[in-house]
Design a protein around this motif. Structure first.
Motif, mmCIF file in Angstrom:
data_model
loop_
_atom_site.group_PDB
_atom_site.id
_atom_site.type_symbol
_atom_site.label_atom_id
_atom_site.label_comp_id
_atom_site.label_asym_id
_atom_site.label_seq_id
_atom_site.Cartn_x
_atom_site.Cartn_y
_atom_site.Cartn_z
ATOM 1 N N TYR A 36 0.804 -1.216 0.000
ATOM 2 C CA TYR A 36 0.000 0.000 0.000
ATOM 3 C C TYR A 36 0.840 1.270 0.000
ATOM 4 O O TYR A 36 0.397 2.298 -0.536
ATOM 5 C CB TYR A 36 -1.026 -0.021 1.135
ATOM 6 C CG TYR A 36 -2.178 -0.916 0.758
ATOM 7 C CD1 TYR A 36 -3.124 -0.493 -0.169
ATOM 8 C CD2 TYR A 36 -2.288 -2.206 1.273
ATOM 9 C CE1 TYR A 36 -4.155 -1.325 -0.561
ATOM 10 C CE2 TYR A 36 -3.316 -3.035 0.886
ATOM 11 C CZ TYR A 36 -4.253 -2.590 -0.036
ATOM 12 O OH TYR A 36 -5.278 -3.419 -0.433
ATOM 13 N N ALA A 40 0.319 4.009 -2.841
ATOM 14 C CA ALA A 40 0.144 5.423 -2.505
ATOM 15 C C ALA A 40 1.155 6.291 -3.255
ATOM 16 O O ALA A 40 0.804 7.341 -3.800
ATOM 17 C CB ALA A 40 0.279 5.631 -0.992
ATOM 18 N N ARG A 41 2.403 5.853 -3.302
ATOM 19 C CA ARG A 41 3.429 6.615 -4.029
ATOM 20 C C ARG A 41 3.088 6.677 -5.518
ATOM 21 O O ARG A 41 3.225 7.743 -6.137
ATOM 22 C CB ARG A 41 4.803 5.997 -3.812
ATOM 23 C CG ARG A 41 5.340 6.134 -2.394
ATOM 24 C CD ARG A 41 5.570 7.571 -1.982
ATOM 25 N NE ARG A 41 6.661 8.119 -2.797
ATOM 26 C CZ ARG A 41 6.899 9.415 -2.968
ATOM 27 N NH1 ARG A 41 6.124 10.317 -2.405
ATOM 28 N NH2 ARG A 41 7.887 9.814 -3.715
ATOM 29 N N ARG A 43 0.268 6.781 -6.763
ATOM 30 C CA ARG A 43 -0.868 7.692 -6.914
ATOM 31 C C ARG A 43 -0.540 9.107 -6.460
ATOM 32 O O ARG A 43 -1.439 9.944 -6.319
ATOM 33 C CB ARG A 43 -2.076 7.145 -6.159
ATOM 34 C CG ARG A 43 -2.565 5.862 -6.799
ATOM 35 C CD ARG A 43 -3.845 5.393 -6.242
ATOM 36 N NE ARG A 43 -4.280 4.178 -6.952
ATOM 37 C CZ ARG A 43 -5.327 3.479 -6.607
ATOM 38 N NH1 ARG A 43 -6.066 3.838 -5.581
ATOM 39 N NH2 ARG A 43 -5.648 2.405 -7.293
ATOM 40 N N TRP A 45 0.951 10.244 -3.565
ATOM 41 C CA TRP A 45 0.963 10.616 -2.157
ATOM 42 C C TRP A 45 2.359 11.039 -1.748
ATOM 43 O O TRP A 45 3.360 10.484 -2.214
ATOM 44 C CB TRP A 45 0.541 9.451 -1.282
ATOM 45 C CG TRP A 45 -0.919 9.126 -1.269
ATOM 46 C CD1 TRP A 45 -1.787 9.151 -2.326
ATOM 47 C CD2 TRP A 45 -1.667 8.686 -0.148
ATOM 48 N NE1 TRP A 45 -3.029 8.753 -1.922
ATOM 49 C CE2 TRP A 45 -2.992 8.459 -0.585
ATOM 50 C CE3 TRP A 45 -1.349 8.448 1.181
ATOM 51 C CZ2 TRP A 45 -3.984 8.019 0.272
ATOM 52 C CZ3 TRP A 45 -2.343 7.994 2.029
ATOM 53 C CH2 TRP A 45 -3.651 7.798 1.581
ATOM 54 N N THR A 46 2.430 11.989 -0.838
ATOM 55 C CA THR A 46 3.714 12.409 -0.283
ATOM 56 C C THR A 46 4.090 11.468 0.865
ATOM 57 O O THR A 46 3.237 10.751 1.412
ATOM 58 C CB THR A 46 3.639 13.837 0.284
ATOM 59 O OG1 THR A 46 2.731 13.852 1.400
ATOM 60 C CG2 THR A 46 3.197 14.840 -0.788
ATOM 61 N N TRP A 47 5.373 11.511 1.234
ATOM 62 C CA TRP A 47 5.818 10.710 2.372
ATOM 63 C C TRP A 47 5.103 11.164 3.641
ATOM 64 O O TRP A 47 4.793 10.353 4.517
ATOM 65 C CB TRP A 47 7.328 10.799 2.533
ATOM 66 C CG TRP A 47 8.051 10.090 1.431
ATOM 67 C CD1 TRP A 47 8.845 10.653 0.472
ATOM 68 C CD2 TRP A 47 8.046 8.686 1.155
ATOM 69 N NE1 TRP A 47 9.313 9.692 -0.388
ATOM 70 C CE2 TRP A 47 8.843 8.472 0.012
ATOM 71 C CE3 TRP A 47 7.439 7.586 1.748
ATOM 72 C CZ2 TRP A 47 9.054 7.212 -0.533
ATOM 73 C CZ3 TRP A 47 7.646 6.334 1.206
ATOM 74 C CH2 TRP A 47 8.447 6.159 0.083
ATOM 75 N N GLU A 48 4.794 12.448 3.731
ATOM 76 C CA GLU A 48 4.087 12.955 4.905
ATOM 77 C C GLU A 48 2.675 12.382 4.988
ATOM 78 O O GLU A 48 2.225 11.962 6.061
ATOM 79 C CB GLU A 48 4.025 14.479 4.881
ATOM 80 C CG GLU A 48 3.409 15.057 6.130
ATOM 81 C CD GLU A 48 3.559 16.564 6.234
ATOM 82 O OE1 GLU A 48 3.161 17.077 7.277
ATOM 83 O OE2 GLU A 48 4.071 17.199 5.301
ATOM 84 N N GLN A 49 1.971 12.308 3.854
ATOM 85 C CA GLN A 49 0.624 11.732 3.851
ATOM 86 C C GLN A 49 0.655 10.259 4.246
ATOM 87 O O GLN A 49 -0.201 9.790 5.001
ATOM 88 C CB GLN A 49 -0.008 11.875 2.463
ATOM 89 C CG GLN A 49 -0.390 13.285 2.093
ATOM 90 C CD GLN A 49 -0.828 13.383 0.644
ATOM 91 O OE1 GLN A 49 -0.111 12.981 -0.258
ATOM 92 N NE2 GLN A 49 -2.024 13.926 0.440
ATOM 93 N N ILE A 50 1.617 9.542 3.729
ATOM 94 C CA ILE A 50 1.734 8.114 4.056
ATOM 95 C C ILE A 50 2.068 7.939 5.527
ATOM 96 O O ILE A 50 1.460 7.115 6.222
ATOM 97 C CB ILE A 50 2.790 7.438 3.156
ATOM 98 C CG1 ILE A 50 2.335 7.485 1.687
ATOM 99 C CG2 ILE A 50 3.036 5.996 3.610
ATOM 100 C CD1 ILE A 50 3.411 7.102 0.692
ATOM 101 N N ALA A 53 -0.973 8.521 7.611
ATOM 102 C CA ALA A 53 -1.904 7.396 7.532
ATOM 103 C C ALA A 53 -1.445 6.210 8.375
ATOM 104 O O ALA A 53 -2.263 5.487 8.941
ATOM 105 C CB ALA A 53 -2.091 6.970 6.075
ATOM 106 N N ARG A 58 7.104 11.079 8.555
ATOM 107 C CA ARG A 58 7.433 10.936 7.134
ATOM 108 C C ARG A 58 8.841 10.416 6.974
ATOM 109 O O ARG A 58 9.129 9.640 6.066
ATOM 110 C CB ARG A 58 7.228 12.250 6.387
ATOM 111 C CG ARG A 58 8.184 13.353 6.777
ATOM 112 C CD ARG A 58 7.943 14.617 5.943
ATOM 113 N NE ARG A 58 8.704 15.724 6.452
ATOM 114 C CZ ARG A 58 9.997 15.917 6.202
ATOM 115 N NH1 ARG A 58 10.660 15.087 5.445
ATOM 116 N NH2 ARG A 58 10.623 16.944 6.732
#
Length: 69
Positions: A36, A40-41, A43, A45-50, A53, A58
């Motif tokens: 996942y 996410a990457r 799609r 997503w930033t490392w901060e968003q991941i 989550a 990050r």
């Protein structure tokens, strides 16, 4: 170990059986997390968003998953 075996193992009163089940859960979690994070990457997503989550920084998620594969 399939789902039913894992469920039975987690109910066992034998520490060896229970600990093997815990190991299986750890391996499953690691594989699932990597899948996942990669999705996410892909799609955008930033490392901060991941990290948010996953409930980690990050930096820690980038260190763990950020290496070129």
């Amino acid at each position: 170990m399939d789902d039913q075996q894992l469920s039975r193992s987690l109910d066992s009163d034998d520490p060896a059986v229970g600990l093997r089940a815990v190991g299986a859960l750890h391996r499953l979690a690691e594989v699932t997390e990597a899948r996942y994070v990669a999705l996410a990457r892909e799609r955008g997503w930033t490392w901060e968003q991941i990290g948010d989550a996953l409930g980690v920084s990050r930096q820690s998620v980038h260190v763990k998953h950020g290496k070129a594969r």
